[in-house]
Write an enzyme that holds these catalytic residues in place. Sequence first.
Site, PDB file in Angstrom:
ATOM      1  CG  ASP A 204      -3.241  -6.055   5.976  1.00 57.01           C
ATOM      2  OD1 ASP A 204      -2.095  -5.854   5.533  1.00 57.01           O
ATOM      3  OD2 ASP A 204      -3.472  -6.338   7.169  1.00 57.01           O
TER       4      ASP A 204
ATOM      5  NE  ARG B  87       2.314  -9.984   9.016  1.00 55.54           N
ATOM      6  CZ  ARG B  87       1.216 -10.064   9.760  1.00 55.54           C
ATOM      7  NH1 ARG B  87       0.208  -9.223   9.533  1.00 55.54           N
ATOM      8  NH2 ARG B  87       1.121 -10.965  10.720  1.00 55.54           N
TER       9      ARG B  87
ATOM     10  CG  ASP C 172      -5.316  -3.365   8.038  1.00 53.77           C
ATOM     11  OD1 ASP C 172      -4.301  -3.570   8.735  1.00 53.77           O
ATOM     12  OD2 ASP C 172      -6.158  -4.253   7.782  1.00 53.77           O
TER      13      ASP C 172
END
Length: 512
Positions: A197, A246, A164
Site C-alpha cells: 500500500d 486491488r 499491510d
Amino acid sequence: MGRRTASTRLQAALAASAVAAATGVILTVPETPASAAAAGATGYASRNGGTTGGAGGQTVRATTGTQIHAALCGRASSSTPITIQVEGTINHANTAKVSGSSCDTADGVIELKQISNVTLVGVGSGAVFDQLGIHIRESSNIIIQNVTVRNVKKSGSPTSNGGDAIGMERDVRNVWVDHVTLEASGGESEGYDGLFDMKDNTQYVTLSYSVLRNSGRGGLVGSSETELSNSFITYHHNLYENIDSRAPLLRGGTAHMYDNHYRQLNSSGINSRAGAHAKVENNYFQNSKDVLGTFYTTTVGYWQVAGNVFDNVTWSPASGDYRPAGPNPTSNTTVSIPYAYTLDDASCVPGVVARTAGANKGLLVSDGSCAPQSPSPTPTPTPTATATTAPPSGTNLSIGAGSDGSGKAEGTSYGNVRDGDLGTYWSPVGTTGSVSVKWGSPTRISSVRIREAAGAGTVTGWRLLNADTGAVLATGGTAGTITFPATTLSKVTFEITAATGTPRVAEFETYA
C-alpha cells in the site's frame, strides 16, 4: 472483502550496541550474494535522483527485528547510508523499540520512519517477517530486497502495520521493493489488509520481480478519492496470484505495469479510478475476472493497453459504478514513460516470472529475451590495509580495558591480549576466530597493533571491525600495525579469517 479461496549520535551508537549485546551482536557479513540492488533500481524508482539505498555505507547483519532497529539507531545520523542484511525469522517476540537520534522505531513493526539511505536485504538461508509488517513513513531512498513478509494482521492477534505487509505513507520518495514475497491467508474478514500500500504523498516507487498472493487485497495507491498525491509507480515482472481485488487500486497519479503475470484475480484486477493513468503492456492475465477497469466508483480512471494476453479472462457487463475495460480492452489515454525499459513478450511472461519472481530465487532478472539471468553487480570496494612492523606512538589503550571473543583454546585467555606480556596469548578454537578489546566509555582510536607469539600458526587473513556497528575498518593478510581513519567506539574486534595452523595473539594493542 473476504477471501473465497484459501490457500545524540554517539549515544545512539552506544544504545544500539547495548541492545545488540543483549540480543545477539550485529556483525558484518562475510559473504555478500550478487545483488540486484548493485545493478541499479528500475522503473520510476530510478527517477527523481535514483534509488541507491545504503550503497556506500556500512553493512551489518541482523537476525532479529530489534537488531534491525538497533542498526538504524546506531548510525551517525538518520541519513547515514547502511545496508542491513537479514537472516532468520523476524517476529513480534524479537522486535522491540530502540531509541536514538537517527531513528524513530516501535514495537511490533519494522519501522523505517524519518530516515533515508537504507537497504534491507535477505541473505543466507532467507529472511521471513512473520506476522510483522514493514512500515515506511516520511522516508526516502529505501531498498527492500529478497525477503518474505507473511500474514500481517490488522485485527485479531497479533496485529502489525495496520494489516499491510509493506505500507508507505506521508511524504515517501524513491523506494525500490525487489524480489520479495508478500502473502496473506485470507481477506479483511480474516484480519488482513493490503500487501503493498502507498498513500499520503508517496512517489517514485518500483515493485519488481515479486510475488503477491493469497490475499483479499493486493495493494492500493491513495487512501480515498480525494487523496490524489501519490504517483509514479512501476510494477514489473511480478506474480499476482489468488487475489480478490486491488491488483492494484489506483487513485490518481501515473502507474506503469509491464510483464506481470496475473493469475486467479477473483473479483477485479487493475482498478484505475479518480483520474489515474495506467500504462498496461505485455502482461499475461490468466484464469481471472475483470482484470482492468474502473470498479466500485463513478470517478473514472484511464489506461493505455498494448501487447497483453488475456487467457481465460471473464468480463462482467458495465453498470453504474462498475466499468470493466473488456471484453476487448482498448486505450482511452496515452501515458508517456520517462525511463528506458525492455519488454519481454507477453507469451513468455509466465515462464520468466515463475523463474525470477519472489524471495530466494537467486535475484534473477530478465533482459527482454525471455531468458532469466543473474544481474550484473557493481563491485563494492572493501577497505584494505597493509600491516606494518613499525610500532605506533602513544599509549596502548588496551591496558586496563576489557576483552572477549568468539571462543578460546584451552589454556588461553582473552585477557592475555591486553596484559602487556608477550609470554601470554589468546588462541581461537581452530584456525579462525575473533578477539575484542572493549571500554566502558567511548574511546577514539586510529591504529591497532597485533603482536603474535612465536611457535604457532601465523595469521594470513584478517578483518578489523567496529563492533558497535559492524562496520569493517580494514582487512588484510599478515598481522602487524594497522592504521585506519580515526573512529570513536566502545569495542573493536580483530577477526582472523585465515591462518597457517592455530594462531597465538599475544597482544592486541590500540592507539589514539
